[in-house]
Design a protein around this motif. Structure first.
Motif, PDB file in Angstrom:
ATOM      1  N   GLU A  73       1.971  38.780 -35.455  1.00 43.67           N
ATOM      2  CA  GLU A  73       0.764  39.176 -34.735  1.00 43.67           C
ATOM      3  C   GLU A  73       0.204  38.021 -33.910  1.00 43.67           C
ATOM      4  O   GLU A  73      -0.127  38.197 -32.720  1.00 43.67           O
ATOM      5  CB  GLU A  73      -0.284  39.653 -35.747  1.00 43.67           C
ATOM      6  N   VAL A  74       0.136  36.844 -34.490  1.00 43.44           N
ATOM      7  CA  VAL A  74      -0.421  35.689 -33.785  1.00 43.44           C
ATOM      8  C   VAL A  74       0.495  35.248 -32.646  1.00 43.44           C
ATOM      9  O   VAL A  74       0.034  34.914 -31.540  1.00 43.44           O
ATOM     10  CB  VAL A  74      -0.658  34.528 -34.766  1.00 43.44           C
ATOM     11  N   ALA A  75       1.796  35.256 -32.905  1.00 44.17           N
ATOM     12  CA  ALA A  75       2.750  34.856 -31.861  1.00 44.17           C
ATOM     13  C   ALA A  75       2.655  35.771 -30.648  1.00 44.17           C
ATOM     14  O   ALA A  75       2.667  35.312 -29.496  1.00 44.17           O
ATOM     15  CB  ALA A  75       4.163  34.855 -32.429  1.00 44.17           C
ATOM     16  N   ASN A  76       2.525  37.075 -30.895  1.00 45.66           N
ATOM     17  CA  ASN A  76       2.430  38.029 -29.788  1.00 45.66           C
ATOM     18  C   ASN A  76       1.078  37.967 -29.089  1.00 45.66           C
ATOM     19  O   ASN A  76       0.973  38.287 -27.905  1.00 45.66           O
ATOM     20  CB  ASN A  76       2.673  39.454 -30.297  1.00 45.66           C
ATOM     21  N   ASP A  77       0.032  37.557 -29.821  1.00 48.70           N
ATOM     22  CA  ASP A  77      -1.291  37.454 -29.209  1.00 48.70           C
ATOM     23  C   ASP A  77      -1.412  36.220 -28.315  1.00 48.70           C
ATOM     24  O   ASP A  77      -2.014  36.278 -27.237  1.00 48.70           O
ATOM     25  CB  ASP A  77      -2.373  37.378 -30.303  1.00 48.70           C
ATOM     26  N   TYR A  78      -0.870  35.076 -28.786  1.00 47.21           N
ATOM     27  CA  TYR A  78      -1.099  33.805 -28.100  1.00 47.21           C
ATOM     28  C   TYR A  78       0.011  33.431 -27.115  1.00 47.21           C
ATOM     29  O   TYR A  78      -0.247  32.751 -26.130  1.00 47.21           O
ATOM     30  CB  TYR A  78      -1.274  32.689 -29.129  1.00 47.21           C
ATOM     31  N   GLY A 115      -0.925  24.576 -24.702  1.00 46.36           N
ATOM     32  CA  GLY A 115      -1.835  23.470 -24.484  1.00 46.36           C
ATOM     33  C   GLY A 115      -2.528  23.119 -25.794  1.00 46.36           C
ATOM     34  O   GLY A 115      -2.521  23.893 -26.750  1.00 46.36           O
ATOM     35  N   VAL A 116      -3.152  21.945 -25.819  1.00 42.31           N
ATOM     36  CA  VAL A 116      -3.715  21.425 -27.065  1.00 42.31           C
ATOM     37  C   VAL A 116      -4.848  22.305 -27.601  1.00 42.31           C
ATOM     38  O   VAL A 116      -4.877  22.652 -28.782  1.00 42.31           O
ATOM     39  CB  VAL A 116      -4.239  19.984 -26.851  1.00 42.31           C
ATOM     40  N   GLU A 117      -5.775  22.701 -26.708  1.00 41.70           N
ATOM     41  CA  GLU A 117      -6.939  23.453 -27.180  1.00 41.70           C
ATOM     42  C   GLU A 117      -6.570  24.831 -27.694  1.00 41.70           C
ATOM     43  O   GLU A 117      -7.021  25.260 -28.768  1.00 41.70           O
ATOM     44  CB  GLU A 117      -7.962  23.578 -26.043  1.00 41.70           C
ATOM     45  N   LYS A 118      -5.737  25.552 -26.949  1.00 42.61           N
ATOM     46  CA  LYS A 118      -5.378  26.902 -27.356  1.00 42.61           C
ATOM     47  C   LYS A 118      -4.478  26.875 -28.593  1.00 42.61           C
ATOM     48  O   LYS A 118      -4.523  27.762 -29.443  1.00 42.61           O
ATOM     49  CB  LYS A 118      -4.675  27.634 -26.209  1.00 42.61           C
ATOM     50  N   PHE A 119      -3.672  25.810 -28.707  1.00 41.42           N
ATOM     51  CA  PHE A 119      -2.826  25.661 -29.891  1.00 41.42           C
ATOM     52  C   PHE A 119      -3.709  25.476 -31.135  1.00 41.42           C
ATOM     53  O   PHE A 119      -3.448  26.040 -32.202  1.00 41.42           O
ATOM     54  CB  PHE A 119      -1.904  24.454 -29.718  1.00 41.42           C
ATOM     55  N   ASP A 166      -6.877  30.616 -36.016  1.00 41.77           N
ATOM     56  CA  ASP A 166      -6.749  32.069 -36.166  1.00 41.77           C
ATOM     57  C   ASP A 166      -5.816  32.422 -37.330  1.00 41.77           C
ATOM     58  O   ASP A 166      -6.085  33.334 -38.109  1.00 41.77           O
ATOM     59  CB  ASP A 166      -6.226  32.673 -34.869  1.00 41.77           C
ATOM     60  N   ILE A 167      -4.734  31.681 -37.447  1.00 39.38           N
ATOM     61  CA  ILE A 167      -3.793  31.914 -38.556  1.00 39.38           C
ATOM     62  C   ILE A 167      -4.485  31.669 -39.895  1.00 39.38           C
ATOM     63  O   ILE A 167      -4.385  32.472 -40.826  1.00 39.38           O
ATOM     64  CB  ILE A 167      -2.558  31.004 -38.425  1.00 39.38           C
ATOM     65  N   ALA A 168      -5.203  30.563 -39.985  1.00 38.99           N
ATOM     66  CA  ALA A 168      -5.914  30.228 -41.234  1.00 38.99           C
ATOM     67  C   ALA A 168      -6.944  31.311 -41.575  1.00 38.99           C
ATOM     68  O   ALA A 168      -7.072  31.716 -42.736  1.00 38.99           O
ATOM     69  CB  ALA A 168      -6.593  28.878 -41.103  1.00 38.99           C
ATOM     70  N   THR A 169      -7.653  31.803 -40.552  1.00 36.46           N
ATOM     71  CA  THR A 169      -8.652  32.848 -40.768  1.00 36.46           C
ATOM     72  C   THR A 169      -8.004  34.129 -41.275  1.00 36.46           C
ATOM     73  O   THR A 169      -8.523  34.788 -42.189  1.00 36.46           O
ATOM     74  CB  THR A 169      -9.422  33.139 -39.468  1.00 36.46           C
ATOM     75  N   LYS A 170      -6.880  34.484 -40.698  1.00 39.82           N
ATOM     76  CA  LYS A 170      -6.181  35.704 -41.128  1.00 39.82           C
ATOM     77  C   LYS A 170      -5.669  35.576 -42.570  1.00 39.82           C
ATOM     78  O   LYS A 170      -5.691  36.546 -43.332  1.00 39.82           O
ATOM     79  CB  LYS A 170      -5.022  36.014 -40.177  1.00 39.82           C
ATOM     80  N   VAL A 171      -5.209  34.401 -42.928  1.00 44.51           N
ATOM     81  CA  VAL A 171      -4.762  34.183 -44.315  1.00 44.51           C
ATOM     82  C   VAL A 171      -5.937  34.369 -45.269  1.00 44.51           C
ATOM     83  O   VAL A 171      -5.810  35.035 -46.313  1.00 44.51           O
ATOM     84  CB  VAL A 171      -4.155  32.777 -44.477  1.00 44.51           C
ATOM     85  N   ILE A 172      -7.094  33.810 -44.905  1.00 47.84           N
ATOM     86  CA  ILE A 172      -8.299  33.928 -45.744  1.00 47.84           C
ATOM     87  C   ILE A 172      -8.712  35.392 -45.896  1.00 47.84           C
ATOM     88  O   ILE A 172      -9.103  35.832 -46.984  1.00 47.84           O
ATOM     89  CB  ILE A 172      -9.451  33.108 -45.142  1.00 47.84           C
ATOM     90  N   LEU A 173      -8.616  36.157 -44.815  1.00 48.30           N
ATOM     91  CA  LEU A 173      -9.038  37.551 -44.842  1.00 48.30           C
ATOM     92  C   LEU A 173      -8.043  38.453 -45.562  1.00 48.30           C
ATOM     93  O   LEU A 173      -8.432  39.415 -46.238  1.00 48.30           O
ATOM     94  CB  LEU A 173      -9.250  38.065 -43.407  1.00 48.30           C
TER      95      LEU A 173
END
Length: 417
Positions: A117-122, A328-332, A338-345
């Motif tokens: 999901e994250v790979a396809n989003d970003y 880029g650094v910021e979006k990375f 986002d990954i960490a947030t999804k793991v928490i949720l």
């Protein structure tokens, strides 16, 4: 109407009936006092004036136990945490590796979904152009990081369990929401004692009724029946409550041993107490709900976040150089967040896979039962006695007032016989 045998002013059979009537008064007042201890669950009446945590109002009543559900639950929780188990020791029984084993399928599926999901989003274009072998290797790298993540997180939870789980608040909150549960704990633990209270009311009442009859034979004043009714109601409740909890320690009396009825059943009551509490209050599901939604949930979320951020670095693994270049650094950095947030949720959604193992490993019912059976009589008394101790006089006075009312009714009955 004069008695045929020359004593008193009433027919002879009324003097025979009087002890039985007194017994019924004792039985009825004890039974009603017990009913008023547990019912109604919510206040019944007009609540114009009512003191805090008092069952009575100016025009109404609420069962004593439901009125003080939170206080009773707090007493039970303190008994358990101070005398029966140490929650930290209980949680050390969990094996982090075994926790991973029972949650492995759900965790791997969760990570695969988050990763895709994250790979396809970003970076949808970059992700689609990557060779299948590179994608598979990235997913495998993420999966290989799962055991270390979960076992490390569980071990950290065990170490910090007091910061993320408040047993007392958990029990009090559950009992305030479900007052019937508090009633169930006391009713099942004290089932035989409550049966004794009801039955003993008749026996004690009958004995007092014999004395009342003797007084009535000598002096049949109108005030005698209400006064005796009050005494019967008062004393039957008083004696019933005292016999349950006193004497505290066994006292030898010839070939017999005398001890409070409730205290004699310590082994049996311990089994009932442990079963009800572990099924209704301290089940694995409710413990996890308390951790995830209780007042200390922020501590849990912070703990999980710290592990999730480290986990995210390992999830990305060899894909990091590609992602940094593409984003880029910021979006990375945003993607990692986002990954960490999804793991928490998402992690709480697969916790239920561990329920069976957790229940078996913690084995709280056995611990509570065995520790409770080993309590001293004074400590064990604290299981049920708090339900009555503070309001014993209220119950006794209720019995007295009800008995007096019956005595007044007797006057009218006798006046027409």
């Amino acid at each position: 109407m004069v008695a045929t045998w020359g004593v008193g002013e009433y027919e002879w059979y009324l003097y025979i009936v009087m002890p039985f009537m007194s017994g019924l008064v004792g039985w009825g007042t004890n039974k009603l006092a017990l009913e008023m201890t547990f019912l109604p669950i919510e206040y019944f009446g007009v609540e114009w004036f009512r003191m805090h945590e008092q069952p009575w109002g100016l025009f109404g009543w609420q069962g004593i136990i439901p009125t003080k559900a939170g206080k009773m639950a707090s007493i039970c929780a303190k008994l358990m945490t101070e005398k029966l188990f140490d929650i930290k020791e209980i949680f050390t029984r969990l094996q982090p590796e075994k926790m991973y084993e029972v949650m492995e399928d759900g965790l791997l599926l969760m990570i695969d979904q988050i990763f895709d999901e994250v790979a396809n989003d970003y970076m949808p274009g970059t992700w689609k152009r990557l060779p299948t072998g590179v994608k598979n290797e990235a997913v495998l790298t993420a999966q290989r990081a799962c055991p270390e993540f979960l076992t490390g997180f569980i071990a950290d939870m065990q170490e910090n369990i007091h910061n993320i789980l408040d047993i007392e608040e958990m029990c009090v909150s559950a009992c305030i929401k479900n007052k019937r549960l508090v009633n169930q704990i006391f009713l099942e633990c004290g089932d035989k004692e409550f049966t004794f209270i009801r039955r003993s009311g008749f026996y004690f009442g009958f004995l007092f009724g014999v004395v009342q009859t003797c007084i009535w034979l000598v002096y049949a004043g109108n005030w005698v029946l209400p006064l005796c009714g009050f005494i019967v109601g008062w004393f039957t409740n008083y004696l019933a409550l005292k016999v349950i909890f006193r004497p505290l320690n066994p006292i030898g009396c010839g070939p017999f041993e005398i001890q409070g009825l409730f205290l004699k059943r310590q082994k049996e009551v311990s089994e009932t107490f442990a079963r009800i509490n572990c099924n209704q209050l301290l089940s694995t599901e409710k413990i996890w709900q308390a951790i995830l939604t209780g007042p200390n949930r922020k501590n849990f979320q912070l703990l999980l976040r710290n592990h999730s951020l480290v986990f995210t670095e390992k999830l990305i693994g060899g894909l990091a150089p590609i992602a940094r270049t593409a984003l880029g650094v910021e979006k990375f950095a945003l993607m990692k967040e986002d990954i960490a947030t999804k793991v928490i949720l998402e992690l709480p959604n697969i916790i239920d896979m561990s329920y069976e193992y957790t229940t078996e490993a913690l084995d709280m019912e056995t611990t509570i039962r065995e520790k409770m059976q080993s309590l001293s009589p004074a400590e064990f008394e604290g299981v049920l006695h708090p339900a009555f101790e503070e309001d014993e006089m209220t119950l006794i006075m209720v019995g007295g007032v009800l008995g007096m009312m019956v005595g007044v009714i007797q006057i009218f009955i006798f006046s027409y016989v």
